[in-house]
Structures are given as C-alpha cells and as structure tokens.
Design a protein around this motif. Sequence first.
Motif, mmCIF file in Angstrom:
data_model
loop_
_atom_site.group_PDB
_atom_site.id
_atom_site.type_symbol
_atom_site.label_atom_id
_atom_site.label_comp_id
_atom_site.label_asym_id
_atom_site.label_seq_id
_atom_site.Cartn_x
_atom_site.Cartn_y
_atom_site.Cartn_z
ATOM 1 N N GLY A 183 -5.301 -0.339 -6.840
ATOM 2 C CA GLY A 183 -5.721 1.061 -6.760
ATOM 3 C C GLY A 183 -6.845 1.301 -5.769
ATOM 4 O O GLY A 183 -7.280 2.433 -5.565
ATOM 5 N N LYS A 184 -7.330 0.241 -5.114
ATOM 6 C CA LYS A 184 -8.420 0.377 -4.134
ATOM 7 C C LYS A 184 -7.923 1.104 -2.892
ATOM 8 O O LYS A 184 -6.773 0.937 -2.479
ATOM 9 C CB LYS A 184 -8.967 -0.990 -3.717
ATOM 10 C CG LYS A 184 -9.790 -1.681 -4.775
ATOM 11 C CD LYS A 184 -10.343 -2.978 -4.214
ATOM 12 C CE LYS A 184 -11.157 -3.727 -5.247
ATOM 13 N NZ LYS A 184 -11.600 -5.031 -4.733
ATOM 14 N N ILE A 185 -8.840 1.871 -2.282
ATOM 15 C CA ILE A 185 -8.520 2.612 -1.056
ATOM 16 C C ILE A 185 -9.012 1.810 0.152
ATOM 17 O O ILE A 185 -10.143 1.329 0.177
ATOM 18 C CB ILE A 185 -9.194 4.004 -1.055
ATOM 19 C CG1 ILE A 185 -8.710 4.846 -2.241
ATOM 20 C CG2 ILE A 185 -8.958 4.729 0.266
ATOM 21 C CD1 ILE A 185 -7.256 5.245 -2.195
ATOM 22 N N PHE A 227 0.834 -1.207 0.000
ATOM 23 C CA PHE A 227 0.000 0.000 0.000
ATOM 24 C C PHE A 227 0.864 1.251 0.000
ATOM 25 O O PHE A 227 2.025 1.223 0.407
ATOM 26 C CB PHE A 227 -0.885 0.044 1.255
ATOM 27 C CG PHE A 227 -1.898 -1.052 1.325
ATOM 28 C CD1 PHE A 227 -3.208 -0.833 0.913
ATOM 29 C CD2 PHE A 227 -1.559 -2.305 1.806
ATOM 30 C CE1 PHE A 227 -4.155 -1.835 0.977
ATOM 31 C CE2 PHE A 227 -2.498 -3.317 1.871
ATOM 32 C CZ PHE A 227 -3.803 -3.080 1.461
ATOM 33 N N GLU A 234 -6.238 6.766 5.042
ATOM 34 C CA GLU A 234 -6.556 6.229 3.719
ATOM 35 C C GLU A 234 -5.260 5.735 3.092
ATOM 36 O O GLU A 234 -4.284 6.477 3.023
ATOM 37 C CB GLU A 234 -7.127 7.322 2.806
ATOM 38 C CG GLU A 234 -8.559 7.638 3.036
ATOM 39 C CD GLU A 234 -9.092 8.614 1.979
ATOM 40 O OE1 GLU A 234 -8.335 9.023 1.069
ATOM 41 O OE2 GLU A 234 -10.271 8.967 2.087
ATOM 42 N N CYS A 235 -5.266 4.481 2.632
ATOM 43 C CA CYS A 235 -4.085 3.938 1.981
ATOM 44 C C CYS A 235 -4.525 3.237 0.704
ATOM 45 O O CYS A 235 -5.549 2.542 0.699
ATOM 46 C CB CYS A 235 -3.355 2.965 2.905
ATOM 47 S SG CYS A 235 -2.825 3.732 4.466
ATOM 48 N N ARG A 236 -3.759 3.417 -0.367
ATOM 49 C CA ARG A 236 -4.122 2.855 -1.661
ATOM 50 C C ARG A 236 -3.322 1.584 -1.907
ATOM 51 O O ARG A 236 -2.091 1.581 -1.823
ATOM 52 C CB ARG A 236 -3.842 3.874 -2.771
ATOM 53 C CG ARG A 236 -4.235 3.392 -4.169
ATOM 54 C CD ARG A 236 -4.081 4.490 -5.208
ATOM 55 N NE ARG A 236 -2.786 5.143 -5.176
ATOM 56 C CZ ARG A 236 -1.674 4.657 -5.758
ATOM 57 N NH1 ARG A 236 -1.716 3.526 -6.423
ATOM 58 N NH2 ARG A 236 -0.549 5.325 -5.681
ATOM 59 N N GLU A 237 -4.045 0.486 -2.205
ATOM 60 C CA GLU A 237 -3.359 -0.755 -2.542
ATOM 61 C C GLU A 237 -2.706 -0.567 -3.909
ATOM 62 O O GLU A 237 -3.360 -0.181 -4.875
ATOM 63 C CB GLU A 237 -4.342 -1.933 -2.566
ATOM 64 C CG GLU A 237 -3.642 -3.262 -2.757
ATOM 65 C CD GLU A 237 -4.592 -4.453 -2.773
ATOM 66 O OE1 GLU A 237 -4.079 -5.576 -2.925
ATOM 67 O OE2 GLU A 237 -5.816 -4.267 -2.665
#
Length: 199
Positions: free
Chosen positions: A183-185, A165, A176-179
């Motif tokens: 691209g999922k949060i 992430f 909030e972290c983006r994989e």
Amino acid sequence: MKDVLARYIPEHAVEPLFELIKIYGVHLKIVNERVTRHGDYHKDASGYHRITVNASLNKYRFLITLVHEIAHLAAFEKYGRNIKPHGDEWKITFQKLMVPMIRPDVFPNHLLPLLARHFRNPKASSDTDASLSLALKEFDEKSDKNYIFEVPYGAVFRIHNGKVFKKGAQRIKRFECREISTGKIYLFNPNAEVELLPS
C-alpha cells in the motif's frame, strides 16, 4: 582497446575516448546489464581507476555513460575526493569532456539540441531528463516494456524486481504509484520502463 570501444560507441568518438582512457589511466570493464545503473567509477585499494559500463546500452547511451564516469575520475583528480559526486565540479568536468563530442558525426542530428540543452546543467543520470532519455531509447533493442507515461491511470504493472504497482495521479513531473502488497506510495519518472499486467 580501440577495437573494443568501436563495438560500443559511435565511430567518430573512438579516438577521443581512447585518449581520455589513456590520459586518466582507466581500467574499463564492460559488464552484463545491471538494472539499477548504467555504469560506475571507483578507485580500488591498489589505486587503479576502474570504470564499468553495461554492455547492453545502445552506442549513444554507452558513450554518455562512459564520459559521465570518466568525469567523476577527472573531477576527483582536479578538485579532491571531498567534492559531491554530482556537484558543480563534476558538472563542469562532464560538460568539458562531453561538449566537444556533441556534433553530427557522433550523434544523430535530432539528438543534438536535446544533448545541448541537457549539458547546460547535466544531471546525475540522463534518465532524469525525460525528453533526452526517450530520444535515446529509440536506439535500444525493442522490448515488450511500456513507459509509465503510456500506462493508463489505474493500470497494474510490474517493475524489474518483481514488485507490482497500480498507477495513480501525476504529481508535477512524476507519477504516484501504489505498491499492491504494502500500500506504500512511490514516485516514478515518466520514462521508467515497466511491464503492463492484464487487469
């Protein structure tokens, strides 16, 4: 059983915990670490009350986890099986079982006010109470992991299941972290432990 308990919980909690185990007929199993949970309770097909707790927990977290799971059993016995697992009946039961152990011969003095505050309205996991969770983690074995709140904005990190992430902005309490791969949060509690990767 007392000898086993004494290896995992504070000395002055052994006798009261042993009594709870006898009263409720608990079959306690201490297991190798599971990342997703500290412990669990279930009543098996033969009617036995089985509680498992991770062996890797420090003695204070082990105690809280064991009482948490006994509270499930006690609440189901008193109020029936249709109650919510972490609803009001469980909270009342958990408070009743835990509060007598919140004392200086069981817990270090600096944990007592955090525990007292937490047990006014206990959550499904002590990990969701960031200040208590962080205070309890000081008794864990040292690791090379970082907490999310320590990770710089925009840094890349890996979690226990190998997913990677990028850290984003803080949203009230969580981050909030983006994989990276999808691209999922996802939202992370500030005290989630992660492995910081080189940028």
